[in-house]
Design an enzyme around this catalytic site. Sequence first.
Site, PDB file in Angstrom:
ATOM      1  N   SER A 177      -4.843 -34.494 -18.037  1.00  0.00           N
ATOM      2  CA  SER A 177      -4.728 -33.185 -17.399  1.00  0.00           C
ATOM      3  C   SER A 177      -3.462 -33.049 -16.552  1.00  0.00           C
ATOM      4  O   SER A 177      -3.082 -33.957 -15.816  1.00  0.00           O
ATOM      5  CB  SER A 177      -5.951 -32.926 -16.510  1.00  0.00           C
ATOM      6  OG  SER A 177      -5.792 -31.705 -15.819  1.00  0.00           O
ATOM      7  N   PHE A 178      -2.827 -31.872 -16.656  1.00  0.00           N
ATOM      8  CA  PHE A 178      -1.667 -31.549 -15.837  1.00  0.00           C
ATOM      9  C   PHE A 178      -2.065 -30.922 -14.500  1.00  0.00           C
ATOM     10  O   PHE A 178      -1.232 -30.726 -13.629  1.00  0.00           O
ATOM     11  CB  PHE A 178      -0.764 -30.548 -16.575  1.00  0.00           C
ATOM     12  CG  PHE A 178      -0.141 -31.075 -17.834  1.00  0.00           C
ATOM     13  CD1 PHE A 178      -0.109 -32.429 -18.116  1.00  0.00           C
ATOM     14  CD2 PHE A 178       0.427 -30.199 -18.738  1.00  0.00           C
ATOM     15  CE1 PHE A 178       0.475 -32.910 -19.277  1.00  0.00           C
ATOM     16  CE2 PHE A 178       1.022 -30.661 -19.910  1.00  0.00           C
ATOM     17  CZ  PHE A 178       1.043 -32.027 -20.184  1.00  0.00           C
ATOM     18  N   THR A 180     -13.258 -28.438 -17.499  1.00  0.00           N
ATOM     19  CA  THR A 180     -12.594 -28.462 -18.794  1.00  0.00           C
ATOM     20  C   THR A 180     -13.509 -29.096 -19.829  1.00  0.00           C
ATOM     21  O   THR A 180     -14.676 -29.379 -19.545  1.00  0.00           O
ATOM     22  CB  THR A 180     -11.230 -29.191 -18.687  1.00  0.00           C
ATOM     23  OG1 THR A 180     -10.511 -29.024 -19.914  1.00  0.00           O
ATOM     24  CG2 THR A 180     -11.391 -30.665 -18.378  1.00  0.00           C
ATOM     25  N   LYS A 224     -17.294 -26.595 -20.432  1.00  0.00           N
ATOM     26  CA  LYS A 224     -17.125 -25.192 -20.052  1.00  0.00           C
ATOM     27  C   LYS A 224     -18.343 -24.325 -20.352  1.00  0.00           C
ATOM     28  O   LYS A 224     -18.627 -23.375 -19.624  1.00  0.00           O
ATOM     29  CB  LYS A 224     -15.885 -24.602 -20.729  1.00  0.00           C
ATOM     30  CG  LYS A 224     -14.566 -25.114 -20.163  1.00  0.00           C
ATOM     31  CD  LYS A 224     -13.400 -24.372 -20.792  1.00  0.00           C
ATOM     32  CE  LYS A 224     -12.076 -24.840 -20.215  1.00  0.00           C
ATOM     33  NZ  LYS A 224     -10.926 -24.080 -20.775  1.00  0.00           N
ATOM     34  N   ASP A 274      -9.227 -18.452 -17.572  1.00  0.00           N
ATOM     35  CA  ASP A 274      -8.401 -18.672 -18.767  1.00  0.00           C
ATOM     36  C   ASP A 274      -7.891 -17.354 -19.334  1.00  0.00           C
ATOM     37  O   ASP A 274      -6.683 -17.161 -19.516  1.00  0.00           O
ATOM     38  CB  ASP A 274      -9.199 -19.417 -19.839  1.00  0.00           C
ATOM     39  CG  ASP A 274      -9.389 -20.891 -19.530  1.00  0.00           C
ATOM     40  OD1 ASP A 274      -8.508 -21.476 -18.871  1.00  0.00           O
ATOM     41  OD2 ASP A 274     -10.416 -21.458 -19.951  1.00  0.00           O
ATOM     42  N   GLY A 321      -7.812 -17.133 -35.065  1.00  0.00           N
ATOM     43  CA  GLY A 321      -8.700 -18.136 -34.498  1.00  0.00           C
ATOM     44  C   GLY A 321      -9.886 -17.479 -33.830  1.00  0.00           C
ATOM     45  O   GLY A 321      -9.833 -16.293 -33.444  1.00  0.00           O
ATOM     46  N   GLY A 367     -12.957 -21.414 -28.620  1.00  0.00           N
ATOM     47  CA  GLY A 367     -13.133 -21.141 -27.197  1.00  0.00           C
ATOM     48  C   GLY A 367     -11.965 -20.419 -26.562  1.00  0.00           C
ATOM     49  O   GLY A 367     -12.146 -19.475 -25.788  1.00  0.00           O
ATOM     50  N   ALA A 368     -10.734 -20.846 -26.872  1.00  0.00           N
ATOM     51  CA  ALA A 368      -9.554 -20.209 -26.288  1.00  0.00           C
ATOM     52  C   ALA A 368      -9.427 -18.780 -26.789  1.00  0.00           C
ATOM     53  O   ALA A 368      -9.126 -17.854 -26.018  1.00  0.00           O
ATOM     54  CB  ALA A 368      -8.307 -21.007 -26.620  1.00  0.00           C
TER      55      ALA A 368
END
Length: 291
Positions: free
Chosen positions: A23-24, A70, A74, A110, A135, A138-139
């Site tokens: 993770s960033f 994350t 989620k 998000d 797509g 989830g995103a």
Amino acid sequence: MGFSEINGNTRVCGLFGYPVEHSFSPAMHNEAFCHLGLNWVYLPFAVSIDKLKEAVTSICSLNLVGVNVTVPHKQRVLQFVDELEPAARIIGAVNTIVNHNGKLIGYNTDGQGFVQSLASEANFYPRGKKAIIIGAGGAARAVAVQLALSGLQSLYITNRNQEKAEELAWHINKSAATAISTIPWESNLLEQSVAASDLVVQATSLGMSPHVDQVPVFPFHVLTSQHLVYDLIYNPGQTSFLKKAATQGSRTMNGLGMLLYQGVLAFQLWTGVKAPVEVMRYRLLQQFDPK
């Protein structure tokens, strides 16, 4: 503030995920706290699926300010919070929890981060516009829901699994007035839908490092300078999809903006302080190769 200065007054927030080593977020948030002189710290917590309920309960027990959530938690975390803000409820996923005096409120920043990046970095506002999303994972779900809630006029969804695309369209139709259409994968209708759109969102994992040469089937030849093309992938920073779009004169954006602004929004939910966006952006860029 450095870690050597942590004391009994330090406010603690963090990240629940499994794994979390990649993770960033810790570096981005801790850089922001340091820049603003806040006595706060952000820590990553590796939480396995079977320990998620205990971990969420610990937010109050340990008086954490809140956490990011994350993969793979989620969706699972929904059942353990006390309240959901509207976007999180509609999306069906939480990526930020705020401990509000012992009451755990779940948010999803998000999709909001995506829309904020459009406004801040491309001067693009969804209201009255048309978009197509490639797509239905989830995103894509977070982005599609937030676009619809932001007044998008119409949305086309195409996905290799047509059933998932139709389920997402049905889900959005329950909550927003946006006109939704699903386009079969590789259909001739895809050209017409792309040509009619203002915004193209690539929301699959195709093209993500190390498989940087992969691209979904797409009619790049119908793109023009009037299109904004957004690939949610941020590593590499310039995917093959974006490169092909750029050759048609389209404006392009990668997923760094969404990653940045979802963090900015979480930061502000926890602290009540305006986030140092450019400081957070710079720290993100230091952590990956933006080629």
